[in-house]
Design a protein around this motif. Structure first.
Motif, PDB file in Angstrom:
ATOM      1  N   UNK A  29      -3.554   0.149  10.476  1.00 41.63           N
ATOM      2  CA  UNK A  29      -4.265  -1.030   9.978  1.00 41.63           C
ATOM      3  C   UNK A  29      -5.603  -0.670   9.344  1.00 41.63           C
ATOM      4  N   UNK A  30      -6.290   0.305   9.913  1.00 43.86           N
ATOM      5  CA  UNK A  30      -7.558   0.755   9.325  1.00 43.86           C
ATOM      6  C   UNK A  30      -7.331   1.308   7.925  1.00 43.86           C
ATOM      7  N   UNK A  31      -6.256   2.078   7.765  1.00 45.86           N
ATOM      8  CA  UNK A  31      -5.949   2.635   6.443  1.00 45.86           C
ATOM      9  C   UNK A  31      -5.579   1.517   5.464  1.00 45.86           C
ATOM     10  N   UNK A  32      -4.799   0.557   5.940  1.00 40.42           N
ATOM     11  CA  UNK A  32      -4.404  -0.554   5.073  1.00 40.42           C
ATOM     12  C   UNK A  32      -5.625  -1.388   4.693  1.00 40.42           C
ATOM     13  N   UNK A  33      -6.512  -1.653   5.659  1.00 40.45           N
ATOM     14  CA  UNK A  33      -7.735  -2.404   5.348  1.00 40.45           C
ATOM     15  C   UNK A  33      -8.596  -1.667   4.327  1.00 40.45           C
ATOM     16  N   UNK A  34      -8.605  -0.352   4.394  1.00 38.38           N
ATOM     17  CA  UNK A  34      -9.325   0.436   3.387  1.00 38.38           C
ATOM     18  C   UNK A  34      -8.752   0.222   2.001  1.00 38.38           C
ATOM     19  N   UNK A  81      -1.362  -7.553   4.068  1.00 34.60           N
ATOM     20  CA  UNK A  81      -1.670  -8.394   5.229  1.00 34.60           C
ATOM     21  C   UNK A  81      -0.384  -8.806   5.950  1.00 34.60           C
ATOM     22  N   UNK A  82       0.671  -9.048   5.209  1.00 31.90           N
ATOM     23  CA  UNK A  82       1.963  -9.387   5.806  1.00 31.90           C
ATOM     24  C   UNK A  82       2.499  -8.201   6.614  1.00 31.90           C
ATOM     25  N   UNK A  83       2.292  -7.000   6.105  1.00 32.50           N
ATOM     26  CA  UNK A  83       2.719  -5.788   6.808  1.00 32.50           C
ATOM     27  C   UNK A  83       1.978  -5.665   8.136  1.00 32.50           C
ATOM     28  N   UNK A  84       0.683  -5.953   8.125  1.00 33.89           N
ATOM     29  CA  UNK A  84      -0.087  -5.845   9.363  1.00 33.89           C
ATOM     30  C   UNK A  84       0.355  -6.908  10.380  1.00 33.89           C
ATOM     31  N   UNK A 126       0.847  -1.196   0.000  1.00 32.55           N
ATOM     32  CA  UNK A 126       0.000   0.000   0.000  1.00 32.55           C
ATOM     33  C   UNK A 126       0.883   1.247   0.000  1.00 32.55           C
ATOM     34  N   UNK A 127       0.288   2.340  -0.440  1.00 32.66           N
ATOM     35  CA  UNK A 127       0.973   3.625  -0.364  1.00 32.66           C
ATOM     36  C   UNK A 127       0.289   4.439   0.721  1.00 32.66           C
ATOM     37  N   UNK A 128       1.065   4.823   1.726  1.00 34.69           N
ATOM     38  CA  UNK A 128       0.548   5.717   2.755  1.00 34.69           C
ATOM     39  C   UNK A 128       1.034   7.125   2.445  1.00 34.69           C
TER      40      UNK A 128
END
Length: 170
Positions: A113-118, A145-148, A65-67
């Motif tokens: 995690x909320x941002x990644x799940x989005x 998912x691995x990052x989380x 993901x890109x944050x």
């Protein structure tokens, strides 16, 4: 309106633009100021896990993901922290700079995690809309998912530091 008033206003505006809005990098800063120099706060030490975390979290090829800066700012605001918008790596370092409690880490990682799940939900929608690209989105989802899971490991391994502890006494 008087013609003289307009010319004064225009001259004042032009002076303001020249002084405050210059596109020339040399005009915008004071003499002797390094344009790449960060704040003194940027040079403060951070916990050991932060460098590894930033290298994995901020690289979309590794995290899936890109944050953005805005995402990091929203994470900070969600846990009642205030960090200035800067380079992403400096923002993440500022977010974790004074981490002493495991609960703080859980809160931060929960928000990230909320941002990644989005993003994962977006990937799922896109893979349904564009089945030919499903493999690509599935790969990004697995990385995310691995990052989380990495967050859980960091929280488990984190040792709380009491403010009264002497850092030199080991």
């Amino acid at each position: 309106m008087n013609e003289h008033d307009l010319s004064d206003l225009k001259a004042e505006f032009n002076k303001f633009v020249k002084d405050k809005c210059s596109l020339e990098p040399d005009d915008a800063m004071s003499p002797g100021q390094n344009p790449d120099a960060g704040d003194k706060e940027d040079e403060e030490p951070v916990p050991q896990f932060v460098d590894a975390l930033t290298s994995k979290l901020l690289a979309p090829a590794q995290s899936g993901v890109y944050l953005s800066r805005l995402d990091i700012k929203r994470v900070a605001e969600a846990i009642d922290e205030s960090i200035p918008i800067k380079e992403r790596i400096k923002m993440v370092r500022a977010l974790f700079r004074h981490t002493t409690k495991q609960q703080y880490l859980k809160d931060v990682f929960s928000e990230i995690g909320k941002h990644i799940n989005g993003r994962i939900l977006i990937y799922q929608e896109l893979s349904e809309a564009f089945p030919a690209s499903k493999e690509i989105f599935d790969e990004h989802t697995k990385k995310a998912q691995k990052t989380m899971k990495m967050f859980d490991t960091i929280v488990e391994d984190f040792e709380e530091i009491e403010p009264t502890d002497d850092p030199m006494f080991v």
